[in-house]
Design a protein around this motif. Structure first.
Motif, PDB file in Angstrom:
ATOM      1  N   UNK A  48      -1.483  46.834 -92.135  1.00 29.59           N
ATOM      2  CA  UNK A  48      -1.726  48.280 -91.508  1.00 29.59           C
ATOM      3  C   UNK A  48      -0.523  49.275 -91.335  1.00 29.59           C
ATOM      4  N   UNK A  49      -0.130  50.071 -91.949  1.00 33.48           N
ATOM      5  CA  UNK A  49       1.798  50.792 -91.128  1.00 33.48           C
ATOM      6  C   UNK A  49       2.748  50.862 -92.730  1.00 33.48           C
ATOM      7  N   UNK A  50       3.517  52.809 -91.916  1.00 34.84           N
ATOM      8  CA  UNK A  50       3.493  53.093 -93.442  1.00 34.84           C
ATOM      9  C   UNK A  50       4.772  52.421 -94.187  1.00 34.84           C
ATOM     10  N   UNK A  51       5.410  51.656 -92.855  1.00 32.79           N
ATOM     11  CA  UNK A  51       6.902  50.507 -93.249  1.00 32.79           C
ATOM     12  C   UNK A  51       5.839  49.836 -94.169  1.00 32.79           C
ATOM     13  N   UNK A  52       4.652  48.752 -94.448  1.00 28.16           N
ATOM     14  CA  UNK A  52       4.201  47.915 -94.882  1.00 28.16           C
ATOM     15  C   UNK A  52       4.199  48.147 -96.601  1.00 28.16           C
ATOM     16  N   UNK A  53       4.546  49.971 -96.679  1.00 27.40           N
ATOM     17  CA  UNK A  53       3.924  49.802 -98.313  1.00 27.40           C
ATOM     18  C   UNK A  53       4.710  49.867 -99.331  1.00 27.40           C
ATOM     19  N   UNK A  54       3.421  49.623-100.709  1.00 23.42           N
ATOM     20  CA  UNK A  54       4.829  48.851-101.427  1.00 23.42           C
ATOM     21  C   UNK A  54       6.143  50.436-101.954  1.00 23.42           C
ATOM     22  N   UNK A  55       5.365  51.184-101.616  1.00 23.55           N
ATOM     23  CA  UNK A  55       6.301  52.218-101.832  1.00 23.55           C
ATOM     24  C   UNK A  55       6.897  53.039-100.582  1.00 23.55           C
ATOM     25  N   UNK A  56       7.106  52.470 -99.431  1.00 25.91           N
ATOM     26  CA  UNK A  56       7.427  53.056 -98.646  1.00 25.91           C
ATOM     27  C   UNK A  56       8.337  53.295 -98.773  1.00 25.91           C
ATOM     28  N   UNK A  57       9.241  52.869 -99.914  1.00 29.21           N
ATOM     29  CA  UNK A  57      11.232  54.266 -99.065  1.00 29.21           C
ATOM     30  C   UNK A  57      10.699  54.705-100.591  1.00 29.21           C
ATOM     31  N   UNK A  58      10.538  54.843-101.665  1.00 30.65           N
ATOM     32  CA  UNK A  58       9.960  55.890-102.015  1.00 30.65           C
ATOM     33  C   UNK A  58       9.400  57.733-100.943  1.00 30.65           C
ATOM     34  N   UNK A  59       8.080  56.713 -99.971  1.00 33.47           N
ATOM     35  CA  UNK A  59       7.485  57.676 -99.615  1.00 33.47           C
ATOM     36  C   UNK A  59       8.835  58.488 -98.313  1.00 33.47           C
ATOM     37  N   UNK A  60       9.608  57.151 -97.447  1.00 36.66           N
ATOM     38  CA  UNK A  60      10.580  57.726 -96.477  1.00 36.66           C
ATOM     39  C   UNK A  60      11.536  58.273 -97.874  1.00 36.66           C
ATOM     40  N   UNK A  61      12.051  58.592 -98.782  1.00 37.36           N
ATOM     41  CA  UNK A  61      12.746  59.031 -99.670  1.00 37.36           C
ATOM     42  C   UNK A  61      12.610  60.929-100.323  1.00 37.36           C
ATOM     43  N   UNK A  90       0.116  48.828 -87.052  1.00 41.13           N
ATOM     44  CA  UNK A  90       0.007  47.496 -86.597  1.00 41.13           C
ATOM     45  C   UNK A  90       0.429  46.224 -86.930  1.00 41.13           C
ATOM     46  N   UNK A  91       1.636  46.928 -88.218  1.00 41.26           N
ATOM     47  CA  UNK A  91       2.140  45.899 -89.026  1.00 41.26           C
ATOM     48  C   UNK A  91       3.287  46.749 -89.354  1.00 41.26           C
ATOM     49  N   UNK A  92       4.501  46.859 -88.858  1.00 39.81           N
ATOM     50  CA  UNK A  92       5.809  48.017 -89.141  1.00 39.81           C
ATOM     51  C   UNK A  92       5.739  49.108 -88.474  1.00 39.81           C
ATOM     52  N   UNK A  93       5.733  50.593 -88.806  1.00 41.62           N
ATOM     53  CA  UNK A  93       5.717  51.353 -87.678  1.00 41.62           C
ATOM     54  C   UNK A  93       4.823  52.229 -88.736  1.00 41.62           C
ATOM     55  N   UNK A  94       4.833  53.566 -87.739  1.00 42.40           N
ATOM     56  CA  UNK A  94       4.072  54.686 -89.185  1.00 42.40           C
ATOM     57  C   UNK A  94       5.411  55.627 -88.544  1.00 42.40           C
ATOM     58  N   UNK A  95       4.970  57.330 -88.715  1.00 42.90           N
ATOM     59  CA  UNK A  95       5.745  58.463 -88.198  1.00 42.90           C
ATOM     60  C   UNK A  95       5.232  59.518 -87.925  1.00 42.90           C
TER      61      UNK A  95
END
Length: 213
Positions: A55-68, A145-150
């Protein structure tokens, strides 16, 4: 699979973020009441990996693409942290710790903002209100819960820009849900993907490649 969630909450009164003035005259309060109330929007950006339930945005496999993609929404703004300024969102997020804040505006000069007050429970609301009045946008990097959200604050409703930025990421490995925060009242509803993905709660709508606003 990534379950990406964009929570939105519009038309919140900017006056609720201001300090109350107990010396204000009654006629002034009436005059203020008669004026249109300025509002602001908030967006909570998060996600979950299934079936692992990370659970957390930064845990997602595509988190870097989401941030971009999110960074493209801010391409004309400078990102300020307590120590430095950045032009790219991913670099700014890597620079700050969970619990810290980014301020985004069109001023390229080094920040002189009161970042300690933004981190204070007692002082953050009035400072946030002042920032939004200047048309600045604010992002908080918050613990998940795991990593961070925004958590994103904006005087302007930038939902259409966020929707357009994130929709191209939809595919076999990512499902995108747009969620009305006012209708989500419990943790079970907030994390619906872990218990009722096939039947999301009222207010949570899946976005598909052909979905339009």
């Amino acid at each position: 699979m990534d379950i990406f969630k964009l929570f939105f909450n519009h038309d919140q009164s900017l006056g609720d973020l201001k300090e109350k003035d107990t010396t204000q005259e009654q006629d002034s309060r009436l005059a203020d009441f008669m004026k249109p109330s300025p509002t602001y929007s908030t967006f909570y950006i998060t996600g979950t990996i299934l079936p692992e339930e990370q659970l957390g945005l930064s845990t997602l496999q595509q988190s870097s693409q989401i941030i971009d993609q999110l960074g493209k929404v801010f391409k004309n703004r400078t990102i300020h942290t307590a120590e430095d300024t950045f032009q790219k969102l991913d670099m700014a997020l890597n620079h700050v710790q969970t619990g810290q804040t980014l301020i985004l505006n069109t001023n390229t000069k080094k920040s002189t903002y009161n970042f300690p007050a933004l981190a204070s429970d007692d002082q953050s609301a009035p400072i946030l209100g002042e920032l939004l009045q200047t048309e600045a946008w604010v992002i908080s990097k918050v613990q998940a819960p795991h990593g961070y959200d925004l958590y994103l604050y904006s005087r302007k409703n930038i939902y259409p820009d966020l929707f357009a930025a994130f929709k191209p990421l939809i595919g076999e490995q990512l499902r995108f849900f747009s969620i009305n925060r006012k209708r989500i009242r419990t943790d079970r509803q907030f994390y619906f993907e872990t218990n009722s993905l096939k039947k999301p709660p009222h207010g949570a709508e899946e976005v598909f490649p052909d979905t339009t606003l």
